[in-house]
Design a protein around this motif. Structure first.
Motif, short mmCIF file in Angstrom:
data_model
loop_
_atom_site.label_atom_id
_atom_site.label_comp_id
_atom_site.label_asym_id
_atom_site.label_seq_id
_atom_site.Cartn_x
_atom_site.Cartn_y
_atom_site.Cartn_z
N LYS A 87 -2.14 5.55 2.77
CA LYS A 87 -0.72 5.33 2.48
C LYS A 87 -0.18 4.08 3.17
O LYS A 87 0.90 3.60 2.84
CB LYS A 87 0.10 6.55 2.90
CG LYS A 87 -0.13 7.76 2.01
CD LYS A 87 0.83 8.88 2.34
CE LYS A 87 0.64 10.06 1.38
NZ LYS A 87 1.59 11.15 1.65
N VAL A 88 -0.94 3.56 4.12
CA VAL A 88 -0.55 2.34 4.80
C VAL A 88 -1.44 1.20 4.31
O VAL A 88 -2.66 1.32 4.35
CB VAL A 88 -0.70 2.48 6.33
CG1 VAL A 88 -0.31 1.18 7.02
CG2 VAL A 88 0.16 3.63 6.84
N PRO A 89 -0.88 0.10 3.80
CA PRO A 89 -1.72 -1.01 3.34
C PRO A 89 -2.72 -1.43 4.40
O PRO A 89 -2.36 -1.63 5.57
CB PRO A 89 -0.69 -2.11 3.05
CG PRO A 89 0.57 -1.37 2.73
CD PRO A 89 0.55 -0.16 3.62
N ASN A 90 -3.95 -1.56 3.99
CA ASN A 90 -5.04 -1.84 4.92
C ASN A 90 -5.77 -3.09 4.44
O ASN A 90 -6.38 -3.09 3.36
CB ASN A 90 -5.98 -0.63 4.96
CG ASN A 90 -7.10 -0.80 5.95
OD1 ASN A 90 -7.75 -1.83 5.99
ND2 ASN A 90 -7.34 0.24 6.73
N ALA A 91 -5.71 -4.16 5.22
CA ALA A 91 -6.28 -5.44 4.80
C ALA A 91 -7.77 -5.36 4.56
O ALA A 91 -8.30 -5.94 3.61
CB ALA A 91 -5.97 -6.52 5.84
N LYS A 92 -8.50 -4.63 5.40
CA LYS A 92 -9.95 -4.52 5.24
C LYS A 92 -10.31 -3.79 3.96
O LYS A 92 -11.22 -4.19 3.23
CB LYS A 92 -10.58 -3.82 6.44
CG LYS A 92 -12.11 -3.77 6.35
CD LYS A 92 -12.74 -3.05 7.51
CE LYS A 92 -14.27 -3.13 7.43
NZ LYS A 92 -14.80 -2.65 6.15
N GLU A 93 -9.60 -2.68 3.68
CA GLU A 93 -9.88 -1.93 2.46
C GLU A 93 -9.64 -2.81 1.23
O GLU A 93 -10.42 -2.78 0.28
CB GLU A 93 -8.99 -0.69 2.38
CG GLU A 93 -9.50 0.48 3.22
CD GLU A 93 -8.74 1.76 2.88
OE1 GLU A 93 -7.66 1.68 2.29
OE2 GLU A 93 -9.27 2.84 3.22
N LEU A 145 -1.97 -3.04 -6.44
CA LEU A 145 -2.33 -4.42 -6.78
C LEU A 145 -3.84 -4.60 -6.87
O LEU A 145 -4.35 -5.28 -7.76
CB LEU A 145 -1.76 -5.38 -5.73
CG LEU A 145 -0.24 -5.60 -5.80
CD1 LEU A 145 0.23 -6.38 -4.57
CD2 LEU A 145 0.15 -6.34 -7.07
N ALA A 146 -4.57 -3.96 -5.96
CA ALA A 146 -6.03 -4.06 -5.98
C ALA A 146 -6.59 -3.42 -7.24
O ALA A 146 -7.46 -3.99 -7.92
CB ALA A 146 -6.62 -3.40 -4.73
N LYS A 147 -6.10 -2.23 -7.57
CA LYS A 147 -6.57 -1.55 -8.77
C LYS A 147 -6.23 -2.36 -10.02
O LYS A 147 -7.02 -2.45 -10.96
CB LYS A 147 -5.93 -0.16 -8.88
CG LYS A 147 -6.27 0.79 -7.73
CD LYS A 147 -7.71 1.25 -7.78
CE LYS A 147 -7.96 2.33 -6.75
NZ LYS A 147 -9.36 2.80 -6.73
N ASN A 148 -5.04 -2.96 -10.02
CA ASN A 148 -4.62 -3.75 -11.18
C ASN A 148 -5.49 -4.99 -11.34
O ASN A 148 -5.79 -5.40 -12.47
CB ASN A 148 -3.15 -4.15 -11.02
CG ASN A 148 -2.60 -4.79 -12.27
OD1 ASN A 148 -2.56 -6.01 -12.37
ND2 ASN A 148 -2.18 -3.99 -13.22
N SER A 149 -5.93 -5.56 -10.23
CA SER A 149 -6.77 -6.76 -10.31
C SER A 149 -8.09 -6.46 -10.99
O SER A 149 -8.66 -7.30 -11.68
CB SER A 149 -7.02 -7.32 -8.91
OG SER A 149 -7.90 -6.48 -8.18
N LEU A 150 -8.61 -5.25 -10.79
CA LEU A 150 -9.87 -4.87 -11.43
C LEU A 150 -9.71 -4.83 -12.94
O LEU A 150 -10.56 -5.31 -13.68
CB LEU A 150 -10.34 -3.51 -10.90
CG LEU A 150 -11.57 -2.91 -11.58
CD1 LEU A 150 -12.77 -3.85 -11.45
CD2 LEU A 150 -11.91 -1.54 -10.99
#
Length: 214
Positions: A87-93, A145-150
């Motif tokens: 639930k917290v944005p994680n740069a490494k993930e 955003l990450a999921k959308n980029s895929l």
């Protein structure tokens, strides 16, 4: 049901959906099913299992060495996803997600194409999440955003595959589980994709769970 073709590679096949697909395909006759994954938690055959982390910079060295004697792959299924949905944005993930699902996937298929291990009428399937269909989530914009980029990257992949006669489909999945999206239903779609011709091959399939319509 149409039998799937012989040489199958599952990227991310050691747990969850990937492992379920492996179990189904490995029971079908005439299928050689190969798996790429981080850890062999289910004691898979060493002949068919390659233990690597595809988010690392040097993973392709192991891929080239391990599959040097494979003539080609008839079907590749990419369902690796390192994103923990914190639930917290994680740069490494987020970095690992881009690395695994965009850059490393592109490196893999490029190598297979250049070495004629992906040929005309080969099938490539990538699996994503219906989170890509949502607006940016207030509690974790990085996740959506990450999921959308895929999903956006899949459109770019599609262009290249089409020119080579390779059939490519991005499956967008909702929540998995009882009374939701079943693993067995996903297998039916994989068999369906194996049966259709280039002329009407779908580029994207969206499978929402019951909860996403409520």
């Amino acid at each position: 049901m149409t039998s799937l073709k012989k040489n199958v590679l599952i990227i991310g096949g050691t747990s969850g959906l990937g492992y379920s697909i492996y179990r189904d395909l490995s029971t079908e006759n005439k299928n050689d099913v190969f798996i790429i994954g981080k850890s062999n938690r289910n004691n898979l055959s060493k002949e068919n299992f390659l233990s690597i982390d595809i988010s690392t910079e040097d993973f392709m060295d192991k891929v080239k060495k391990n599959y040097i004697n494979i003539s080609h792959f008839d079907l590749i299924i990419h369902c690796a996803s390192p994103y923990g949905e914190d639930k917290v944005p994680n740069a490494k993930e987020m970095h690992d997600f881009y690395r695994v699902n965009v850059f490393s996937f592109w490196q893999l298929v490029t190598h297979f194409i250049e070495n004629k291990m992906l040929i005309e009428n080969s099938i490539v399937i990538s699996v994503g999440s219906t989170a890509a269909l949502k607006q940016v989530d207030y509690f974790n914009p990085a996740y959506v955003l990450a999921k959308n980029s895929l999903m956006q990257s899949s459109d770019i992949f599609q262009e290249r595959f089409f020119t080579l006669g390779i059939k490519f489909c991005h499956i967008v999945l909702g929540s998995l589980g009882q009374d939701l999206v079943l693993h067995s239903d996903i297998m039916k779609y994989i068999h369906f994709l194996n049966s259709v011709s280039n002329g009407c091959f779908p580029t994207r399939i969206i499978l929402k769970s019951k909860t996403e319509f409520s």
